[in-house]
Design an enzyme around this catalytic site. Structure first.
Site, PDB file in Angstrom:
ATOM      1  N   VAL B  97       8.797  -9.759 -19.845  1.00  0.00           N
ATOM      2  CA  VAL B  97       7.859  -8.776 -19.310  1.00  0.00           C
ATOM      3  C   VAL B  97       7.402  -9.133 -17.896  1.00  0.00           C
ATOM      4  O   VAL B  97       6.888  -8.289 -17.182  1.00  0.00           O
ATOM      5  CB  VAL B  97       6.632  -8.623 -20.245  1.00  0.00           C
ATOM      6  CG1 VAL B  97       7.083  -8.153 -21.625  1.00  0.00           C
ATOM      7  CG2 VAL B  97       5.835  -9.923 -20.383  1.00  0.00           C
ATOM      8  N   LYS B  98       7.555 -10.391 -17.504  1.00  0.00           N
ATOM      9  CA  LYS B  98       7.227 -10.848 -16.143  1.00  0.00           C
ATOM     10  C   LYS B  98       5.880 -10.336 -15.665  1.00  0.00           C
ATOM     11  O   LYS B  98       5.736  -9.893 -14.527  1.00  0.00           O
ATOM     12  CB  LYS B  98       8.342 -10.466 -15.165  1.00  0.00           C
ATOM     13  CG  LYS B  98       9.697 -11.131 -15.486  1.00  0.00           C
ATOM     14  CD  LYS B  98      10.734 -10.912 -14.394  1.00  0.00           C
ATOM     15  CE  LYS B  98      12.035 -11.657 -14.656  1.00  0.00           C
ATOM     16  NZ  LYS B  98      12.804 -11.186 -15.815  1.00  0.00           N
ATOM     17  N   ARG B  99       4.870 -10.373 -16.521  1.00  0.00           N
ATOM     18  CA  ARG B  99       3.537  -9.947 -16.130  1.00  0.00           C
ATOM     19  C   ARG B  99       2.858 -11.041 -15.300  1.00  0.00           C
ATOM     20  O   ARG B  99       3.255 -12.217 -15.343  1.00  0.00           O
ATOM     21  CB  ARG B  99       2.684  -9.624 -17.364  1.00  0.00           C
ATOM     22  CG  ARG B  99       3.253  -8.540 -18.290  1.00  0.00           C
ATOM     23  CD  ARG B  99       3.561  -7.230 -17.594  1.00  0.00           C
ATOM     24  NE  ARG B  99       3.805  -6.148 -18.529  1.00  0.00           N
ATOM     25  CZ  ARG B  99       4.954  -5.465 -18.627  1.00  0.00           C
ATOM     26  NH1 ARG B  99       5.991  -5.762 -17.862  1.00  0.00           N
ATOM     27  NH2 ARG B  99       5.064  -4.459 -19.485  1.00  0.00           N
TER      28      ARG B  99
END
Lengths: 286, 286
Positions: B97-99
């Site tokens: 998700v690379k948040r």
């Protein structure tokens, strides 16, 4: 009109206010919390009433997707309905999603946030992975009149961990700013600003003025006002040189009813009053 | 068992294969495309059949949320059902998700991806904003046995734009690695690896070996095998020094049926065969 020109004109006409819909259950007035519907539906109603009460004051809305992801599928439905409702009022909507990935994945994020259920006008992007995290959106900038705000110098305390490191004579945030100017050079509108804007926090005004001077074609999304410490005088100093920014406030606005002890349907009027006060706090210095 | 210990043991037992479910409509076999159900339901069925066919070979699954966001609410339902199904098989699931955001927003992402509809075991994080983008997850690491993979040196061509810039004697990706080691020091398991891992691409093997030596307590999620150019010999060189990684392949595995011209229910067997071939391509060098 190109999206960033549109945002510029709205900010000049109404004042540079971005209303941040970082809406969570703890901000809802009691009458809404007690309704017999899902959490996402409650938040959707909260947002719609805020939009109705502030549409003549807001240059744009910024919707923080994390608050909606936290509620799962029900929350994502609330996100979708919120961005659709705000866009239906003819107001620019920024999806604060901070996505960033390799090109083939970026294509998917672009489709997801510039078409369909989650369509917004402008989205925020994290470019730690370089231009590959930005170029997938070019097609939508050109063909669908969309825009980006890329994280440059953020408002949080640990922004300095990476963004203020020095590479030769320049900091990382200055280098990122140069890249944003360069990436945006193909997408400039009639006011000289490009469709690729930048996120710079208001928490260090002296840094911001230097950034603005170095990035003359960049329009800024400015968090950090209010709850995070930035003042109207701080942002007015920047805006006197160029009307190059919208200023976001989230908690400072959408919790105004709680500070006033209002838990009934009058809550949106309190949020409107706080938005008016923010507008005045900025415009009085201009 | 601590999540990264669990992943380490799975990788030693089965081989270090992470099957990447970057599933999009164009990868579906024709028989599935022609079914009378929603796009998200087709993708869910595609994923479930892949999981059934590879569960004994996969150390973990990585689900690229962008592919699901691109289909709106229907896609998010497919994401939810996919991660639930893979976890129900007892296999570690990584939400790619690379948040990354300020603390109050990070709290929302943590809740969203470590509980509820989108719950995964480990999520990927972008720390351009510094430790504020990482610390909201500590509570879930401690109390819910969750883990992170933080972007360090990514596999895409423009990773060098920022990550390879030099700050004094160190590159940004080395500095990020030092931070990941430090942030993880409070969360080390019985195999010496911490619950805060790192993403390092396989596209520059010589850089990777230096990163591994410098970050001895860090477990790695390694993209870049197959479609992006990394080889089994490349990763085996790292794994000989320490079994410190899982290697992801997405397109290289989940399009195997298309390369074999298989458009019917036998597709998952082709993906299984490709997974076996990847396993052999790595293990033969160890």
């Amino acid at each position: 009109m190109m999206i960033m020109d549109r945002l510029y004109h709205e900010a000049v006409k109404k004042g540079p206010i971005c209303v941040g819909l970082d809406s969570t259950l703890k901000f809802l007035p009691k009458y809404l919390l007690s309704k017999d519907c899902s959490d996402g539906e409650k938040i959707t109603e909260f947002n719609k009433k805020i939009i109705d009460a502030t549409a003549d004051l807001a240059a744009c809305y910024k919707v923080q997707i994390a608050c909606y992801e936290s509620l799962g599928l029900d929350g994502m439905k609330a996100y979708s309905e919120t961005v659709k409702y705000a866009r239906s009022k003819g107001i620019v909507v920024i999806g604060d999603v901070k996505r960033g990935d390799i090109s083939s994945t970026g294509d998917q994020y672009a489709k997801g946030h510039f078409t369909g259920d989650f369509e917004v006008d402008v989205m925020t992007v994290n470019a730690y992975m370089g231009v590959d995290a930005v170029s997938p959106y070019y097609k939508y900038i050109k063909e669908n009149n969309k825009g980006l705000f890329i994280l440059q110098r953020t408002s949080n305390p640990s922004a300095v961990d990476l963004q203020n490191l020095a590479v030769g004579d320049d900091t990382i945030y200055e280098i990122m700013g140069d890249k944003i100017e360069a990436w945006g050079s193909a997408f400039r509108g009639e006011n000289g600003f490009s469709a690729i804007g930048s996120v710079v926090g208001l928490t260090r005004p002296e840094e911001f003025e230097a950034i603005r001077a170095r990035c003359p074609h960049t329009f800024f999304l400015v968090p950090g006002y209010g709850a995070q410490g930035g003042t109207g005088e701080d942002i007015a100093k920047i805006l006197k040189a160029s009307r190059c920014a919208v200023v976001n406030s989230s908690r400072g606005l959408i919790t105004a009813h709680q500070k006033a002890g209002c838990e009934d349907e009058g809550f949106a009027e309190q949020i409107r009053n706080a938005t008016l006060a923010m507008q005045e706090d900025i415009l009085k210095w201009l």
